[in-house]
Each structure stands twice: as structure tokens, then as C-alpha cells.
Design an enzyme around this catalytic site. Structure first.
Site, PDB file in Angstrom:
ATOM      1  N   GLU A 160      13.968  11.292  -0.109  1.00 50.16           N
ATOM      2  CA  GLU A 160      13.946  12.500   1.703  1.00 50.16           C
ATOM      3  C   GLU A 160      14.962  10.945   1.402  1.00 50.16           C
ATOM      4  OE1 GLU A 160      10.016  12.386   3.221  1.00 50.16           O
ATOM      5  OE2 GLU A 160      10.632  12.815   5.225  1.00 50.16           O
ATOM      6  N   ARG A 179       3.450   6.473 -10.620  1.00 40.47           N
ATOM      7  CA  ARG A 179       4.481   6.056  -9.722  1.00 40.47           C
ATOM      8  C   ARG A 179       3.956   4.120 -10.479  1.00 40.47           C
ATOM      9  NH1 ARG A 179       4.253   7.794  -4.780  1.00 40.47           N
ATOM     10  NH2 ARG A 179       4.704   6.274  -4.049  1.00 40.47           N
ATOM     11  N   LYS A 192       8.029   3.780   1.629  1.00 36.19           N
ATOM     12  CA  LYS A 192       9.186   3.523   2.136  1.00 36.19           C
ATOM     13  C   LYS A 192       8.560   3.004   4.174  1.00 36.19           C
ATOM     14  CE  LYS A 192      11.038   6.915   0.897  1.00 36.19           C
ATOM     15  NZ  LYS A 192      11.486   7.730   0.963  1.00 36.19           N
TER      16      LYS A 192
END
Ligand code: ATP
Ligand code: MG
Length: 574
Positions: free
Chosen positions: A52, A277, A287
Site C-alpha cells: 500500500e 511477519r 509504517k
């Protein structure tokens, strides 16, 4: 262990398989290998990396990139770069460009397969209308607060929306009017009609479209309704013919929804596979949290060398090879874990050790005058550029009677274990001479400002013909030839291993994460390095030349020290 055909028969792209036959496969590669062997999707392997564009990529993304691009490459398949730009509020073109730069830097190539989810908005809209027509989606007028209340909890079933049984015609009419902008933000949503009592909360009639009168960085004002992630993502994968859609573990509970949309729409059905992850100690990886550090100016920007971003690591002097090696070493697993920062640093050292020229740099200089060395004389001393790489050759380093040494390499009253320079003691100057300190000069406040030394001319190159030994070898830079520099030393950005264990992670920011040393003295060969070039300053670590350098003062960021705590951890485990 799976047998892999050498020529992937179903590989539509005609690319060779690169996967090593005897490599132990992780669970994802095993799945892909099995699918290829069984001819699923004609043996085709097609993945995608779907960032994204709402921030810069971090090393966690590197794990996803290496998985998506890496596996495609190994199986002779393809990997798309697709920007998942369905949220106009947080996304920006700057991020798109930085993401492309970072993926290329890591060494991966999407060739001509660059896509944007926003390019599919019309197609997604049509799929939503199809769901309505099939009686599988409805326009709901509940307020966000009501939706939350109706949703139920993990232990209590939800309640069906009073708008759930609207007719197909009414739903189509309302949805089309949502699109034309008739209704304000938040007043209505389009929801999938699934099961309000499902034990999986994601299946309780999730929203698939929301009203948002916001300009999108690519589609402009064309849309005022935007698809929700769960609806959009599976469609993007399907439209692109993705065979294997890798994502992180938090999407495991969303997989039934991913499958539901594709099954109900009866369209091409990729397989979603989740992996753990990457988490690293002493840093944060989201982020949103990294953006806070930038906005609050706790760091100088997304590419601050303390950041776990790829641009930060690059500026710090970390190479793509070190990152890829690190990702390879941690492997793919299905259980969440946190990797020790020391392992990343170990991989960085291993890589830089092989490639870096050794130079001398004095970070905190103390002047040394060799009183018995002719004042105007200069010699050239021969240095090995890289003991790990013979092809790196040798260089000549100027030596003269005025030098700088490291302040910490001298102690006026040496403690018991101190082996370096002290009054009336001899040390070896690396590839130079043995010198002996004969006098200590101080300023009015009693600070040592200069040492007067003698040298033994018979020890040129660093060895005494009489075989006598010295306690230590220190580095030096000829004062007359020295180049000025600023050096930045880094510590971890957070002072605790798990900053997110605190209510406010910002409180654990390490106030000593950056130390700037000015007036450092480097040997002249340091001017031969471009911005981005990395060297080892002997005994001090690996350093990367920063873009802040000017012609008369270079700036160097310490990538890592020479101390390898990971090796120590491994030794202790034995
Ligand atoms: P963040 O939480 O940092 O914002 P994200 O998941 O929202 O990350 P995306 O841009 O949506 O970021 O991620 C693109 C891809 O990278 C996704 O497939 C995502 O699962 C993966 N990814 C993100 N963070 C990590 C991580 N720490 N380890 C491995 N993969 C990750
Ligand atoms: Mg995200």
C-alpha cells in the site's frame, strides 16, 4: 523433500526453474512445488508483491519481497508489482516512487508488470453489482457506531441489520446512487450478506464499499466510493491471474472471506498462503509507527540511518546482498517470532567484511609528534586493502612526524589490562614504526593535548629485527595529509527490545541513538569513495559515505561496529 522436474512443463513463460533440488524446502515452497508437480493452474507460478503506498518499505517488506519475487523466480514464474491503493486518505505518489526504487535496489524486477488496484475500480464495482444481483450484498444504513454494536463479540453472535433484506432492485438503485455521490461520507455502506453469527468476525456481513468523498492520487475525483481491502485484494489477485498469494499471518482469519468472494463470483481463484511477519528487536516495523517517528521529527526522515526502512538501511551502508542473505537465513515459518537484531548485524558484517577496503580513520584525535623524525619528511607505508580479498591489492599511506592517534589509545595512568600507549611505553603503529611516549603535554586545565614520542627506525613496517614485542598496535593518520570528516555513530533507535510492550512506544526511544563526532581525521585514500561507498575504518567498524558530505568535509555513517555479538551468542549456545 519434493522431486522437482528440471523443466517445469507447465511453465507458460518458458523460464527455467532455479530452485536447488536438494535444498530443504519451507512450507510455502513445498506447497508451490506440489502445485507445479500436480499441474495446478497448468503448472504456472504467478505471485505479486502488493504494497500500500502509504509509507516507505521496511525490512519486513523485504521478507515479503524476497518471498514473492524470490519464489516466482525459483519456479520459473512471474511476480507482479501491484500497488494496493484503495485508500485515498493515506496514499501518495512519493511513496509509489520510493517503493519502486527500493524493490529495484533489492535486486528484483517486475518487468512490464506494474499494476495499480485503482486501475480495477470499475471492474470491482461491477463485481459488487454482481454480488447484489445474486442477493449476496446489500446497502446498509446503520451508522458506524450501530454497525459496531450489531456486530456482536467473540462470545456473542451479531444481530442482523434491519436493511439486510432489501430487494435486489432497491440495493442496486442505492448502490448506484452511492457511486454518483448522492450520499454523505459514512451514511451508508455496501455489505456482503454472509453470516452474522459466524464465529469468524470477518464473516459477519463485512463492509465491501464505503462512501468517501476524497480525491485519489491516481483516479482523481472519479470515485466517491472505495472498496474495502478484503473485497479488493482477492479481486486484484484474481484479475491478474495470480496463482499463489502470499501474505502475513494476520490475514489468516480473512482467508475464508477471500475465498467466499471468489467462490460466489465464480471467478479465477488464487490460493492465499500466510507466513509469519518479520519482527526485529529494538525497533518497530509498522509504517504507521515509522511515520510517527518522521512526523514528530524523532528521526531526520524515512531514510534516517537508524530507521528499519530499506532507504534507511541503504543510507546506513547496508547492501541488498546482506539483506537478502538475512531473509534467507531466518526462513519462512508459520509462527510469529522476533528476530534478534544481532543476527541482522551479523549478516551485514559478514557481507561488508568481504567487500570493504580497510582504511585508517581517527575518530577522536590526539596529536602525536615524533620528535626524532625529520619535520619535512614523508614516507609511504604499504597497506593491504582487504585481507579477505587479495584482488583488492595494496595502497601507499603517507606517514610523517606529526600524526593523529585515537584519544582512547593513550592512558596517562594505564590500568592493569591496558596494552596501548602510555608514558614511557612502546606501541606499534599499524604498518608503521614502534613509537615510545616520552612526554605528555597538557593544557591549563590539565587535559592531554599532545604526546611527544620517539620512534625506532629499525621497526619500519611494524616489526622489530631484535624480535622484541609490544603490547598493542594502534592506527594513525598523518596530520599533514589528514582529511577532515564528521562521523555519525548509531545505537538502536529504541532502548528496549520490545518497544510495543509499552503503552506509548515513543517513550522508549533511545535518547543516545545518534552520536555525532566532528573533527575526525581520515587518511587521504578516503576521498576516493563516492557517496554510498562503504569502507572499514580499522578497529572502528564499517562506515558509509553520506550524501551530506561536502568537498572539504566528508560525512560517514557507521553501518556496524566490528564486534559481533551474534557470534558470541552462537558460541555460548554450543
Ligand atoms: P505495515 O504494518 O508496516 O504498514 P502492511 O502490511 O500494512 O505493513 P503493506 O504495504 O500492506 O504493509 O504490505 C505489503 C506486503 O508486505 C504485504 O503482503 C504484507 O503482508 C507484507 N509485510 C508487511 N510487513 C511485513 C513484515 N513485517 N514481515 C513480512 N511481511 C510483511
Ligand atoms: Mg497495510
Amino acid at each position: 523433500m519434493y522431486y522437482l522436474p528440471l523443466n517445469n512443463p507447465g511453465n507458460l513463460n518458458g523460464r527455467p526453474m532455479k530452485i536447488e533440488e536438494n535444498r530443504g524446502l519451507d512450507f510455502i515452497r513445498e506447497t508451490v512445488a506440489r502445485d507445479v508437480r500436480n499441474g495446478k493452474h497448468g503448472g504456472r507460478v504467478h505471485t505479486r508483491f502488493p504494497p500500500e503506498p502509504n509509507g516507505y518499505l521496511h525490512i519486513g517488506h523485504a521478507k515479503a519481497i524476497c518471498t514473492d519475487f524470490g519464489i516466482a523466480e525459483e519456479f520459473g514464474g512471474l511476480c507482479n508489482l501491484r500497488f494496493d491503493d484503495t485508500n485515498p486518505v493515506t496514499e501518495d505518489e512519493e511513496y509509489v516512487e520510493s517503493i519502486k526504487r527500493d524493490i529495484r535496489w533489492l535486486g528484483f524486477d517486475w518487468e512490464d508488470r506494474l499494476y495499480f488496484a485503482s486501475d480495477y475500480f470499475e471492474q470491482m464495482y461491477l463485481y459488487a453489482e454482481q454480488l447484489i444481483t445474486k442477493g449476496l450484498a446489500y446497502v446498509c444504513d446503520l451508522t458506524p457506531e450501530e454497525v459496531r454494536r450489531y456486530r456482536g463479540t467473540l462470545t456473542r453472535a451479531g444481530i442482523e441489520s434491519p436493511y439486510r433484506n432489501r430487494s435486489v432492485e432497491e440495493n442496486l438503485d442505492l448502490f448506484r446512487r452511492m457511486r454518483t455521490g448522492e450520499f454523505p461520507d459514512g451514511s451508508r455502506t455496501l455489505r456482503a450478506k454472509i453470516d452474522m453469527s459466524s464465529p469468524n468476525m470477518n464473516m459477519r456481513d463485512p463492509a465491501i464499499y464505503r462512501i468517501l468523498h476524497r480525491r485519489h492520487h491516481r483516479t482523481g475525483d472519479a470515485w466517491c466510493i472505495y472498496p474495502m481491502y478484503d473485497f479488493a485484494h482477492c479481486l486484484e489477485d484474481s484479475i491478474e491471474g495470480i496463482t499463489h498469494s502470499f501474505c502475513t499471518l494476520e490475514f489468516e482469519d480473512h482467508r475464508p472471506l477471500y475465498d467466499w468472494f471468489l467462490d460466489k463470483l465464480e471467478i479465477f481463484h488464487p490460493q492465499q498462503i500466510e507466513f509469519a511477519r518479520l519482527n526485529l528487536t529494538y525497533t518497530v516495523m509498522s509504517k504507521r509507527k515509522l511515520a510517527m517517528l518522521v512526523e514528530k521529527r524523532i528521526v531526520s526522515g524515512w531514510d534516517d540511518p537508524r530507521m528499519p526502512t530499506l532507504s534507511g538501511l541503504r543510507r546506513r551502508g547496508v547492501t541488498p546482498e546482506a539483506i537478502r542473505n538475512f531473509i534467507d537465513r531466518i526462513g519462512l515459518a508459520k509462527r510469529d517470532s522476533t528476530v534478534d537484531m544481532a543476527l541482522l548485524e551479523h549478516c551485514i558484517r559478514e557481507d561488508l567484511n568481504r567487500r570493504c577496503t580497510r582504511l585508517m580513520g581517527v575518530l577522536e584525535p590526539l596529536k602525536v609528534t615524533i620528535v626524532d623524525y625529520p619535520g619535512d619528511r614523508t614516507e609511504e607505508m604499504e597497506f593491504v586493502n582487504n585481507p579477505e580479498d587479495e584482488s583488492a591489492g595494496i595502497r601507499m599511506v603517507p606517514f610523517s612526524g606529526e600524526l593523529f592517534i585515537e584519544r582512547e589509545d593513550f592512558q596517562e595512568n594505564p590500568h592493569r589490562k591496558f596494552k596501548r600507549l602510555a608514558p614511557d611505553r612502546e606501541v606499534r603503529l599499524r604498518y608503521g614504526y614502534f613509537i615510545r611516549c616520552v612526554e605528555v603535554i597538557k593544557d591549563d586545565d590539565g587535559n592531554v593535548i599532545e604526546l611527544l614520542c620517539t620512534h625506532d627506525p629499525d621497526t619500519r613496517g611494524g616489526n622489530a629485527p631484535d624480535g622484541r614485542k609490544v603490547g598493542g598496535t594502534i592506527h594513525w593518520v598523518s596530520a599533514r595529509h589528514a582529511v577532515n570528516a564528521t562521523v555519525r555513530l548509531y545505537d538502536t533507535l529504541f532502548s528496549v527490545a520490545n518497544p510495543l510492550a509499552r503503552d506509548d512506544f515513543l517513550e522508549t526511544v533511545n535518547p543516545h541513538s545518534l552520536k555525532v563526532l566532528r573533527g575526525c581525521k581520515l587518511e587521504p585514500a578516503s576521498t576516493g569513495f563516492e557517496t554510498g561507498g562503504t569502507v572499514q575504518f580499522e578497529r572502528k567498524g564499517y562506515f558509509c559515505k553520506d550524501p551530506d558530505s561536502t568537498p572539504d568535509n566528508s560525512v560517514w555513517n557507521r553501518t556496524v561496529t566490528l564486534r559481533d555479538t551474534w557470534k558470541r551468542i552462537l558460541r555460548n549456545e554450543k
